[in-house]
Write an enzyme that holds these catalytic residues in place. Structure first.
Site, PDB file in Angstrom:
ATOM      1  N   ASP B  30      -4.652  -3.972  -7.399  1.00 26.84           N
ATOM      2  CA  ASP B  30      -3.852  -3.115  -6.536  1.00 26.84           C
ATOM      3  C   ASP B  30      -2.549  -2.745  -7.261  1.00 26.84           C
ATOM      4  OD1 ASP B  30      -3.733  -2.737  -3.139  1.00 26.84           O
ATOM      5  OD2 ASP B  30      -1.909  -2.390  -4.279  1.00 26.84           O
ATOM      6  N   ASN B  87      -8.927  -2.208   5.884  1.00 23.44           N
ATOM      7  CA  ASN B  87      -8.178  -1.399   6.839  1.00 23.44           C
ATOM      8  C   ASN B  87      -8.984  -0.154   7.184  1.00 23.44           C
ATOM      9  OD1 ASN B  87      -5.871  -3.060   6.887  1.00 23.44           O
ATOM     10  ND2 ASN B  87      -5.196  -2.193   4.922  1.00 23.44           N
ATOM     11  N   HIS B 100     -12.277   0.393   0.883  1.00 25.62           N
ATOM     12  CA  HIS B 100     -11.915  -0.629  -0.098  1.00 25.62           C
ATOM     13  C   HIS B 100     -11.680  -1.965   0.588  1.00 25.62           C
ATOM     14  CE1 HIS B 100      -8.333   1.714   1.044  1.00 25.62           C
ATOM     15  NE2 HIS B 100      -7.570   0.656   0.803  1.00 25.62           N
TER      16      HIS B 100
END
Lengths: 114, 114
Positions: B30, B87, B100
């Site tokens: 990330d 999410n 993801h």
């Protein structure tokens, strides 16, 4: 597993507010909800954690996520959004040693996720 | 998808620190890590969100979780523990419209998860 809390919920030996069930998975409301909607989706066969998922059990993920999609619709959070969380082991604070997917929605969820 | 950031990472048009790859999924660090280990696992085919997973694509979940287990071992967080987060939509703060799975570890994660 005789001593597993979630296996006993599957067997209806311990009560829970069930919101979805099929032959592969069971879903019920978290006893300590962290959002207006907080549901746990578990596989009916005992799998203790993500790390214990064997190749022959990996197909359960599809069943778990199919259920999560269905639950998001039922709970009317599919439009507003929701977070899916799986805790694995001590650093994540995994509270019950039976794999479970948290479905959280109905409020704005902040970042980082814990 | 032409304009999708993560599709462009899959195509190596945008750089990323890749930690795992096979024919089905790609995993990379990330850009705004929230823990000492913070890796994103994405399916190579474009799927915008959990809600957009169609029955014929549901098998991707198995591939995504197989990769997550492998990454947890590589990153040496399988023993200490890790949190997996997806999410979906506005309330969860989904930042990129390409599905993801966040893999977070290397520190104690708090509760609630955001």
């Amino acid at each position: 597993m005789v001593d597993c809390l979630f296996c006993q919920i599957v067997q209806r030996k311990i009560p829970a507010t069930v919101v979805f069930e099929n032959e592969h998975v069971l879903a019920f409301r978290d006893m300590h909800p962290q959002a207006p909607v907080h549901v746990l989706v578990i596989p009916k066969p005992h799998v203790s954690s993500v790390s214990e998922m064997t190749p022959e059990k990996m197909g359960l993920w599809e069943k778990i996520y199919q259920a999560a999609q269905q639950i998001a619709k039922q709970e009317q959070i599919d439009g507003s959004g929701f977070r899916l969380v799986v805790n694995n082991g001590p650093n994540a604070g995994q509270a019950v040693a039976h794999l479970h997917l948290h479905v959280l929605g109905g409020r704005r969820l902040t970042w980082p996720p814990g």
